[in-house]
Scaffold this active site. Sequence first.
Site, mmCIF file in Angstrom:
data_model
loop_
_atom_site.group_PDB
_atom_site.id
_atom_site.type_symbol
_atom_site.label_atom_id
_atom_site.label_comp_id
_atom_site.label_asym_id
_atom_site.label_seq_id
_atom_site.Cartn_x
_atom_site.Cartn_y
_atom_site.Cartn_z
ATOM 1 N N ASP A 42 15.246 -7.752 8.080
ATOM 2 C CA ASP A 42 14.935 -6.566 8.873
ATOM 3 C C ASP A 42 15.180 -5.285 8.064
ATOM 4 O O ASP A 42 16.034 -5.260 7.174
ATOM 5 C CB ASP A 42 15.819 -6.581 10.135
ATOM 6 C CG ASP A 42 15.290 -5.643 11.201
ATOM 7 O OD1 ASP A 42 14.156 -5.145 11.067
ATOM 8 O OD2 ASP A 42 16.019 -5.395 12.176
ATOM 9 N N HIS A 59 7.548 -3.417 2.998
ATOM 10 C CA HIS A 59 7.265 -4.862 2.973
ATOM 11 C C HIS A 59 7.051 -5.343 1.532
ATOM 12 O O HIS A 59 7.522 -6.415 1.150
ATOM 13 C CB HIS A 59 6.033 -5.189 3.829
ATOM 14 C CG HIS A 59 6.221 -4.866 5.288
ATOM 15 N ND1 HIS A 59 7.367 -5.191 5.975
ATOM 16 C CD2 HIS A 59 5.415 -4.246 6.186
ATOM 17 C CE1 HIS A 59 7.250 -4.783 7.239
ATOM 18 N NE2 HIS A 59 6.089 -4.207 7.383
ATOM 19 N N LEU A 153 15.599 -26.875 -3.322
ATOM 20 C CA LEU A 153 15.653 -26.046 -2.111
ATOM 21 C C LEU A 153 14.405 -26.237 -1.238
ATOM 22 O O LEU A 153 13.284 -26.246 -1.745
ATOM 23 C CB LEU A 153 15.762 -24.572 -2.528
ATOM 24 C CG LEU A 153 15.674 -23.527 -1.412
ATOM 25 C CD1 LEU A 153 16.926 -23.562 -0.527
ATOM 26 C CD2 LEU A 153 15.492 -22.125 -1.988
HETATM 27 C C1 FPP Z 1 11.095 -6.520 9.354
HETATM 28 O O1 FPP Z 1 11.222 -5.198 8.969
HETATM 29 C C2 FPP Z 1 10.262 -7.254 8.429
HETATM 30 C C3 FPP Z 1 9.086 -7.865 8.735
HETATM 31 C C4 FPP Z 1 8.479 -7.828 10.071
HETATM 32 C C5 FPP Z 1 8.294 -8.564 7.734
HETATM 33 C C6 FPP Z 1 9.114 -9.174 6.658
HETATM 34 C C7 FPP Z 1 8.254 -9.416 5.508
HETATM 35 C C8 FPP Z 1 8.655 -9.432 4.233
HETATM 36 C C9 FPP Z 1 10.039 -9.311 3.777
HETATM 37 C C10 FPP Z 1 7.656 -9.586 3.198
HETATM 38 C C11 FPP Z 1 7.506 -11.026 2.863
HETATM 39 C C12 FPP Z 1 6.757 -11.674 3.930
HETATM 40 C C13 FPP Z 1 5.495 -11.936 3.884
HETATM 41 C C14 FPP Z 1 4.788 -12.228 5.160
HETATM 42 C C15 FPP Z 1 4.772 -11.903 2.598
HETATM 43 P P1 FPP Z 1 10.630 -4.100 9.951
HETATM 44 O O2 FPP Z 1 9.241 -3.806 9.546
HETATM 45 O O3 FPP Z 1 10.816 -4.553 11.356
HETATM 46 O O4 FPP Z 1 11.586 -2.908 9.608
HETATM 47 P P2 FPP Z 1 12.094 -1.786 10.624
HETATM 48 O O5 FPP Z 1 12.911 -2.498 11.676
HETATM 49 O O6 FPP Z 1 12.928 -0.918 9.761
HETATM 50 O O7 FPP Z 1 10.899 -1.111 11.181
#
Ligand code: FPP
Length: 273
Positions: A42, A59, A153
Amino acid sequence: MQLNFITFAAQSQPLGQMIFYMSLKDTINMQKLPRHIAIIMDGNGRWAKEKGEDRLFGHLHGVESVRNIVEGCAELGIEYLTLYAFSTENWDRPAYEVTGLMELLVDTIRKEVPTLNKNNIKLHAIGDISMLPENAQKELKEAFEETSTNTGLNLIMALSYSSRWELMAAVKQIAIDVKAGSLQPEQITQDTLQQYLSTSSFPDPELMVRTSGEYRISNFLLYQLAYAELYFTNTRWPDFRKDNLYEAIIDFQNRERRFGKTGDQIREEIPIS
Ligand code: FPP
């Protein structure tokens, strides 16, 4: 790298004292590693916003953390790592963000398969994969095949996943099997339910990590996390690196896991009577 300093007198040394530098990793008890770590990644959006950038930038950098943490888990000999990469609810995000995440998924899998193979990592996915764009499904299928014989893993990507979706799908399949006569209601035990979950071939996570200061489980492995130790950190996912993982593992190792028994029972290994 974060260092712990251990100083002790070494009688044989002319200076009378030696300083040993121990990395955080060195302080991990390798006999007490969690078999399965699950992570809610997150904070990508907030990390990007704090830098005046678009959410997709967060991301993109989140993928760097994924690489680093997967490598860290493989180096330690962790058996299972589940990453919550895209939830059922994430489909409701702005279209450009969903498209960007799907493109990032396809691109990441394509690029990372050789590294997974080099490190003996087997890729799995849980979730409603049929919801993903066709090219993402194709890329995933190929990656499963190409990593299927790896024995290190197990990397489990939760994609279009939510616990309530998973439990609904399990109950639906149980109902279908009961209707077809291949399962009798009186045969249904906790083990039966476990076997109908998308995680049926994995042990339950022992440690669940959530980054970015939120204290929620957010529809992630609700059944499987029943006895997991929960670890929350303020670090945003794009800043999360191996040392942060080691801190979580060390914290886990200092917990007393009781599984409903008393602390005395656990410490003295008194059998339940
Ligand atoms: C949450 O942060 C993160 C996600 C919804 C996506 C997580 C994805 C990655 C780490 C990239 C790797 C994954 C893929 C699919 C290639 P948020 O966007 O909710 O952050 P915020 O809470 O600060 O808005």
